[in-house]
Motif scaffolding. Structure first.
Motif, short mmCIF file in Angstrom:
data_model
loop_
_atom_site.label_atom_id
_atom_site.label_comp_id
_atom_site.label_asym_id
_atom_site.label_seq_id
_atom_site.Cartn_x
_atom_site.Cartn_y
_atom_site.Cartn_z
N GLU A 122 -13.48 -0.78 -2.41
CA GLU A 122 -14.44 0.30 -2.65
C GLU A 122 -15.67 -0.28 -3.34
N THR A 169 -15.06 -3.36 -5.63
CA THR A 169 -13.68 -3.79 -5.81
C THR A 169 -13.28 -4.56 -4.56
N THR A 203 -0.06 8.30 -6.49
CA THR A 203 -0.62 7.80 -7.75
C THR A 203 0.43 7.85 -8.86
N ALA A 244 -11.51 5.33 1.67
CA ALA A 244 -11.20 3.90 1.64
C ALA A 244 -10.33 3.55 2.83
N HIS A 265 -9.62 2.94 -13.09
CA HIS A 265 -9.10 3.20 -11.75
C HIS A 265 -9.89 2.42 -10.72
N GLU A 284 -8.29 -5.10 -13.49
CA GLU A 284 -8.20 -3.63 -13.59
C GLU A 284 -8.10 -3.16 -15.03
N GLY A 340 -8.07 1.51 -7.76
CA GLY A 340 -7.35 1.68 -6.51
C GLY A 340 -6.59 0.45 -6.08
N THR A 371 0.84 -1.20 0.00
CA THR A 371 0.00 0.00 0.00
C THR A 371 0.87 1.24 0.00
N LEU A 383 -1.97 -1.19 -3.64
CA LEU A 383 -3.17 -0.43 -3.29
C LEU A 383 -2.79 1.04 -3.24
N ASP A 384 -3.52 1.83 -4.00
CA ASP A 384 -3.35 3.27 -3.92
C ASP A 384 -4.25 3.70 -2.78
N THR A 385 -3.93 4.77 -2.14
CA THR A 385 -4.86 5.29 -1.14
C THR A 385 -5.30 6.66 -1.63
N PRO A 386 -6.27 6.65 -2.51
CA PRO A 386 -6.73 7.92 -3.06
C PRO A 386 -7.53 8.64 -2.01
#
Ligand code: GTP
Ligand code: MG
Length: 369
Positions: free
Chosen positions: A259, A271, A92, A138, A114, A300, A116, A82, A131-134
């Motif tokens: 999400e 997701t 990102t 989330a 997208h 994805e 995530g 992450t 894992l992105d943490t936009p």
């Protein structure tokens, strides 16, 4: 029954262990960090922090509980990594660079969506799930649940800025969850970049990086120009090797909701990240108060897939609602069972009302004890 330890409860509520121990003391309970707490104590102390406690009944517990895997059934799995850090520090951008330079032939051309969560096959052939943490949502939900979905965290700090409150919060979360961290000092291509200041900020938090004689791996990078990213990934994979990550692909899937949303054409779209087992089209999934039969799954790149194994993300169609990010999901044997549990949970939620938005679900983690 005793449910969770002091340290687990602190993680679930996203407060420090010291704070929790202090509050326990104030209600006359002397507890150590690994001590398990009974329901009464948990209720009292959770209330102090503004949480309502939800106890999942034994039946529900049984339906969603996971038997320990036999050592012989376990096979190596990809690490879940992450990327965390302050807004605009380049999370990102780093993931974009990694994905763009590591798409294997034949994969290119698909429309990237997208979600995530990405499964990337690195140049050396190793798979990594990122894992992105936009934004925030989330992850707040995940933190609150103490969901330990990630194996390793990349803490990214922009070299033209400094360690920010969000960075500190991310670090504190990793420490509480015992997640190893690798630091990435980003934007070193910028004129105002001062990586030493970042190392100093970290040192002031008692986090000494390797090059200063400490134990934390750290890498200067430019996510934009791709400088140092391969070296960073090498360090991350080294960390992964030490964890010896394994899972059992031959069992019913369980994992976490990353999400979910309502799509006009496709209905509820979730997701998910499978942590153990294999999720298949046709499986009955229960997450929070939502459930349903998996109608279709996509990766994805929006390609249809039939199976999703351990540490892999997927977009799932077929649930009858949008579970909360961070919710655990389980595959349930029958429609009826899934419906009953979902109804029970819904009823519990109604009874407790929405006086407070904060909620602890103890069943989800107590099976680990
Ligand atoms: P949030 O998702 O909003 O928290 O931000 P983020 O951490 O994902 O940052 P993002 O990758 O969106 O980058 C923010 C800005 O910084 C963008 O304009 C990027 O182009 C820029 N940026 C990211 N990495 C670098 C870098 O290495 N060098 C330079 N010069 N700019 C960068
Ligand atoms: Mg971002």
């Amino acid at each position: 029954t005793e449910f969770v330890t002091v340290s687990e409860l602190a993680t679930m509520m996203d407060v420090s262990v010291n704070q929790l121990i202090g509050t326990l003391m104030s209600i006359g309970v002397m507890a150590s960090i690994n001590q398990r707490l009974d329901a009464e104590t948990i209720n009292l102390v959770a209330d102090e922090f503004g949480f309502q406690t939800e106890y999942v009944s034994a039946e529900v517990q049984e339906a969603v509980s996971e038997e320990e895997d036999d050592e012989s059934d376990l096979v190596p799995r990809a690490p879940i990594v992450t990327v965390m850090g302050h807004v605009d520090h380049g999370k990102t951008s780093l993931l974009d660079h990694i994905r763009n330079t590591n798409v294997i032939a034949g994969e290119a051309g698909g429309i990237t969506q997208h979600i995530g969560a990405y499964s990337v096959t690195m140049k050396n052939g190793r798979k990594v799930t990122f894992l992105d943490t936009p934004g925030h949502e989330a992850f707040t939900a995940m933190r609150a649940r103490g969901a330990q979905v990630t194996d390793i965290a990349i803490i990214i700090v922009a070299a033209d800025d400094s360690v920010m409150p969000t960075t500190k919060e991310a670090i504190a979360h990793c420490q509480a969850a015992g997640v190893p961290m690798v630091f990435a000092i980003n934007k070193i291509d910028k004129p105002g970049a001062n990586p030493d200041r970042i190392r100093e900020d970290l040192a002031n938090m008692n986090l000494l990086v390797e090059e200063w004689g400490g134990k934390y791996q750290c890498q200067e990078i430019s996510a934009k120009k791709g400088i140092g990213v391969d070296d960073l990934m090498e360090k991350v994979l080294l960390e992964a090797d030490m964890l010896d990550l394994k899972a059992n692909p031959n069992r019913k899937a369980s994992g976490t909701i990353i999400e979910s949303s309502l799509d006009k054409g496709r209905g509820y779209v979730s997701t998910v990240l499978v942590s153990n087992g294999t999720l298949k089209v046709g499986d009955i999934v229960l997450a929070g108060t939502s459930w349903g039969r998996v109608k279709a799954m996509f990766n994805e790149r929006n390609q249809r897939i039939d199976n999703v194994g351990p540490a892999e993300p997927a977009i799932v169609l077929g649930l009858n609602g949008a579970p909360t990010a961070g919710d655990a999901f389980h595959v349930i044997d029958t429609d009826q069972e899934a419906r009953e549990i979902a109804n029970k949970r819904e009823q519990l939620q109604r009874e407790q009302g929405l006086r407070t938005q904060k909620r602890l679900t103890l069943g989800d983690i107590s099976h680990r004890i």
